[in-house]
Design a protein around this motif. Sequence first.
Motif, PDB file in Angstrom:
ATOM      1  N   PRO B   8       0.809  -1.197   0.088  1.00 39.14           N
ATOM      2  CA  PRO B   8      -0.056   0.109  -0.132  1.00 39.14           C
ATOM      3  C   PRO B   8       0.782   1.354   0.148  1.00 39.14           C
ATOM      4  O   PRO B   8       2.111   1.161   0.160  1.00 39.14           O
ATOM      5  N   SER B   9       0.531   2.622  -0.112  1.00 40.13           N
ATOM      6  CA  SER B   9       1.018   3.593   0.185  1.00 40.13           C
ATOM      7  C   SER B   9       1.198   4.075   1.444  1.00 40.13           C
ATOM      8  O   SER B   9       2.344   4.558   1.766  1.00 40.13           O
ATOM      9  N   SER B  10       0.446   3.489   2.220  1.00 46.45           N
ATOM     10  CA  SER B  10       0.899   3.761   3.853  1.00 46.45           C
ATOM     11  C   SER B  10       0.300   2.540   4.460  1.00 46.45           C
ATOM     12  O   SER B  10      -0.868   1.859   4.103  1.00 46.45           O
ATOM     13  N   LEU B  11       0.732   2.185   5.690  1.00 51.41           N
ATOM     14  CA  LEU B  11       0.108   1.122   6.541  1.00 51.41           C
ATOM     15  C   LEU B  11       0.458   1.542   7.958  1.00 51.41           C
ATOM     16  O   LEU B  11       1.429   2.146   8.396  1.00 51.41           O
ATOM     17  N   SER B  12      -0.342   0.808   8.964  1.00 46.87           N
ATOM     18  CA  SER B  12      -0.225   1.153  10.265  1.00 46.87           C
ATOM     19  C   SER B  12       0.063  -0.172  10.781  1.00 46.87           C
ATOM     20  O   SER B  12      -0.814  -1.216  10.570  1.00 46.87           O
ATOM     21  N   ALA B  13       0.875  -0.465  11.706  1.00 47.00           N
ATOM     22  CA  ALA B  13       1.351  -1.597  12.347  1.00 47.00           C
ATOM     23  C   ALA B  13       1.982  -1.407  13.643  1.00 47.00           C
ATOM     24  O   ALA B  13       2.232  -0.305  14.100  1.00 47.00           O
ATOM     25  N   SER B  14       2.022  -2.632  14.465  1.00 42.52           N
ATOM     26  CA  SER B  14       2.200  -2.547  15.715  1.00 42.52           C
ATOM     27  C   SER B  14       3.840  -3.248  15.972  1.00 42.52           C
ATOM     28  O   SER B  14       4.120  -4.112  14.897  1.00 42.52           O
ATOM     29  N   VAL B  15       4.534  -2.756  16.624  1.00 45.30           N
ATOM     30  CA  VAL B  15       5.923  -3.724  16.950  1.00 45.30           C
ATOM     31  C   VAL B  15       5.645  -5.032  17.087  1.00 45.30           C
ATOM     32  O   VAL B  15       4.670  -5.571  17.946  1.00 45.30           O
ATOM     33  N   GLY B  16       6.428  -5.920  16.427  1.00 44.76           N
ATOM     34  CA  GLY B  16       6.139  -7.283  16.404  1.00 44.76           C
ATOM     35  C   GLY B  16       5.358  -7.868  15.224  1.00 44.76           C
ATOM     36  O   GLY B  16       5.456  -9.180  15.039  1.00 44.76           O
ATOM     37  N   ARG B  18       4.029  -8.794  11.508  1.00 42.19           N
ATOM     38  CA  ARG B  18       4.702  -8.922  10.145  1.00 42.19           C
ATOM     39  C   ARG B  18       4.189  -7.932   9.177  1.00 42.19           C
ATOM     40  O   ARG B  18       2.933  -7.791   9.093  1.00 42.19           O
ATOM     41  N   VAL B  19       4.982  -7.433   8.364  1.00 37.28           N
ATOM     42  CA  VAL B  19       4.395  -6.507   7.290  1.00 37.28           C
ATOM     43  C   VAL B  19       5.100  -6.942   5.824  1.00 37.28           C
ATOM     44  O   VAL B  19       6.184  -7.321   5.954  1.00 37.28           O
ATOM     45  N   THR B  20       4.120  -6.754   5.147  1.00 36.78           N
ATOM     46  CA  THR B  20       4.466  -6.963   3.821  1.00 36.78           C
ATOM     47  C   THR B  20       4.309  -5.691   2.771  1.00 36.78           C
ATOM     48  O   THR B  20       3.148  -5.265   2.830  1.00 36.78           O
ATOM     49  N   PHE B  62      14.333  -8.700   7.883  1.00 38.37           N
ATOM     50  CA  PHE B  62      13.933  -8.060   6.122  1.00 38.37           C
ATOM     51  C   PHE B  62      14.333  -8.976   5.337  1.00 38.37           C
ATOM     52  O   PHE B  62      15.379  -9.658   5.440  1.00 38.37           O
ATOM     53  N   SER B  63      13.266  -9.419   4.287  1.00 38.94           N
ATOM     54  CA  SER B  63      13.549 -10.081   3.363  1.00 38.94           C
ATOM     55  C   SER B  63      12.820  -9.560   2.185  1.00 38.94           C
ATOM     56  O   SER B  63      11.940  -9.094   2.063  1.00 38.94           O
ATOM     57  N   GLY B  64      13.487 -10.200   0.921  1.00 37.44           N
ATOM     58  CA  GLY B  64      13.029  -9.911  -0.297  1.00 37.44           C
ATOM     59  C   GLY B  64      12.572 -10.934  -1.376  1.00 37.44           C
ATOM     60  O   GLY B  64      13.442 -11.933  -1.242  1.00 37.44           O
ATOM     61  N   SER B  65      11.394 -10.804  -2.013  1.00 32.11           N
ATOM     62  CA  SER B  65      11.323 -11.918  -3.005  1.00 32.11           C
ATOM     63  C   SER B  65      10.781 -11.541  -4.385  1.00 32.11           C
ATOM     64  O   SER B  65      10.235 -10.268  -4.374  1.00 32.11           O
ATOM     65  N   GLY B  66      10.737 -12.096  -5.459  1.00 31.20           N
ATOM     66  CA  GLY B  66      10.132 -11.944  -6.489  1.00 31.20           C
ATOM     67  C   GLY B  66      10.987 -11.824  -7.720  1.00 31.20           C
ATOM     68  O   GLY B  66      12.320 -11.879  -7.560  1.00 31.20           O
ATOM     69  N   SER B  67      10.454 -11.770  -8.936  1.00 28.29           N
ATOM     70  CA  SER B  67      11.107 -11.786 -10.076  1.00 28.29           C
ATOM     71  C   SER B  67      10.048 -11.305 -11.282  1.00 28.29           C
ATOM     72  O   SER B  67       9.015 -11.562 -11.394  1.00 28.29           O
ATOM     73  N   GLY B  68      10.758 -10.920 -12.195  1.00 32.87           N
ATOM     74  CA  GLY B  68       9.833 -10.280 -13.506  1.00 32.87           C
ATOM     75  C   GLY B  68       9.131  -9.132 -13.271  1.00 32.87           C
ATOM     76  O   GLY B  68       9.623  -7.964 -13.409  1.00 32.87           O
ATOM     77  N   THR B  69       7.813  -9.080 -12.702  1.00 33.03           N
ATOM     78  CA  THR B  69       7.182  -7.934 -12.476  1.00 33.03           C
ATOM     79  C   THR B  69       6.561  -7.745 -11.217  1.00 33.03           C
ATOM     80  O   THR B  69       6.302  -6.724 -10.718  1.00 33.03           O
ATOM     81  N   ASP B  70       6.533  -8.750 -10.172  1.00 35.50           N
ATOM     82  CA  ASP B  70       6.037  -8.761  -8.900  1.00 35.50           C
ATOM     83  C   ASP B  70       7.137  -8.984  -7.850  1.00 35.50           C
ATOM     84  O   ASP B  70       7.704  -9.998  -7.861  1.00 35.50           O
ATOM     85  N   PHE B  71       7.347  -8.207  -6.986  1.00 33.07           N
ATOM     86  CA  PHE B  71       8.279  -8.243  -5.899  1.00 33.07           C
ATOM     87  C   PHE B  71       7.609  -7.905  -4.480  1.00 33.07           C
ATOM     88  O   PHE B  71       6.649  -7.156  -4.408  1.00 33.07           O
ATOM     89  N   THR B  72       8.177  -8.345  -3.243  1.00 29.79           N
ATOM     90  CA  THR B  72       7.767  -8.111  -2.105  1.00 29.79           C
ATOM     91  C   THR B  72       8.950  -7.932  -1.117  1.00 29.79           C
ATOM     92  O   THR B  72       9.966  -8.661  -1.262  1.00 29.79           O
ATOM     93  N   LEU B  73       8.671  -7.118  -0.091  1.00 31.80           N
ATOM     94  CA  LEU B  73       9.504  -6.810   0.805  1.00 31.80           C
ATOM     95  C   LEU B  73       8.804  -7.239   2.089  1.00 31.80           C
ATOM     96  O   LEU B  73       7.720  -6.665   2.232  1.00 31.80           O
ATOM     97  N   THR B  74       9.435  -7.979   2.923  1.00 29.28           N
ATOM     98  CA  THR B  74       8.847  -8.620   4.309  1.00 29.28           C
ATOM     99  C   THR B  74       9.628  -8.106   5.489  1.00 29.28           C
ATOM    100  O   THR B  74      10.676  -8.388   5.398  1.00 29.28           O
ATOM    101  N   THR B  76       9.584  -9.342   8.977  1.00 31.78           N
ATOM    102  CA  THR B  76       9.098 -10.352  10.086  1.00 31.78           C
ATOM    103  C   THR B  76       8.432 -10.131  11.184  1.00 31.78           C
ATOM    104  O   THR B  76       7.238 -10.545  11.828  1.00 31.78           O
ATOM    105  N   SER B  77       9.191  -9.177  12.128  1.00 31.56           N
ATOM    106  CA  SER B  77       8.755  -8.715  13.251  1.00 31.56           C
ATOM    107  C   SER B  77       9.305  -7.217  13.369  1.00 31.56           C
ATOM    108  O   SER B  77      10.186  -7.140  13.686  1.00 31.56           O
ATOM    109  N   LEU B  78       8.273  -6.378  13.287  1.00 32.38           N
ATOM    110  CA  LEU B  78       8.520  -4.992  13.179  1.00 32.38           C
ATOM    111  C   LEU B  78       9.119  -4.527  14.298  1.00 32.38           C
ATOM    112  O   LEU B  78       8.664  -4.745  15.486  1.00 32.38           O
ATOM    113  N   GLN B  79      10.098  -3.604  14.358  1.00 31.27           N
ATOM    114  CA  GLN B  79      10.732  -3.050  15.500  1.00 31.27           C
ATOM    115  C   GLN B  79      10.482  -1.416  15.322  1.00 31.27           C
ATOM    116  O   GLN B  79      10.509  -0.970  14.491  1.00 31.27           O
TER     117      GLN B  79
END
Lengths: 121, 107
Positions: B8-16, B18-20, B62-74, B76-79
């Motif tokens: 998304p353009s923005s997101l709200s999340a809590s410590v701990g 998982r964010v994608t 922090f981890s990243g995945s994807g190839s071609g046209t679609d990619f993701t940043l994850t 795992t436990s927001l600090q």
Amino acid sequence: EVELVESGGDLVQPGGSLRLSCAASGLTSATYWMSWVRQAPGKGLEWVANIKQDGSDKSSADSVKGRFTISRDNANNSLYLQMNSLRAEDTAIYYCARVLAVAGRFYFDYWGQGTLVTVSS
Amino acid sequence: AIQMTQSPSSLSASVGDRVTITCRASQGIRNDLGWYQQRPGKAPKLLIYAASTLQIGVPSRFSGSGSGTDFTLTITSLQPEDFATYYCLQDYNYPWTFGQGTKVEIK
């Protein structure tokens, strides 16, 4: 430790010129591609220009082509951006960045703190 | 020019939490993609290059995945220090283009 320090940002009138500098330390800049990236106030990042190690290859964004020129002085570990015919939309923080090249891919692994250019009458 | 669209353009999340974050290219770019983190008032910082390779010194949450046209940043436990804006960047061809950014805020 690698450090990039930009300078030269200022308030300039539309149509004016400005030259930005980036001094590199802790690295031999002659062995790396270098870039300029900018960020308008409250906006996202925009790649501006790249220059190869020996200056023989340069690329720039369409938004600055013909107005901005990237150059470098490897003897002095310095990168420059000559900005002419400035417009209000060029107002931004300008960052210099070292380009990490890995198997033909390019990434910005070190950044300066940025210098602010304001174009306004 | 290749367009990079983040969501998304923005997101709200809590410590701990998982964010994608997703980045989509307007055409295939192999895995010529990097992810950058920018904290307020600071220069961007490289997190991941070649779509999935962690830059030296970046935490393993922090981890990243994807190839071609679609990619993701994850993340795992927001600090607390991860609350920032994240950008993808394609270097497949000129002009290199960034996504518009995803701001991660504290819930």
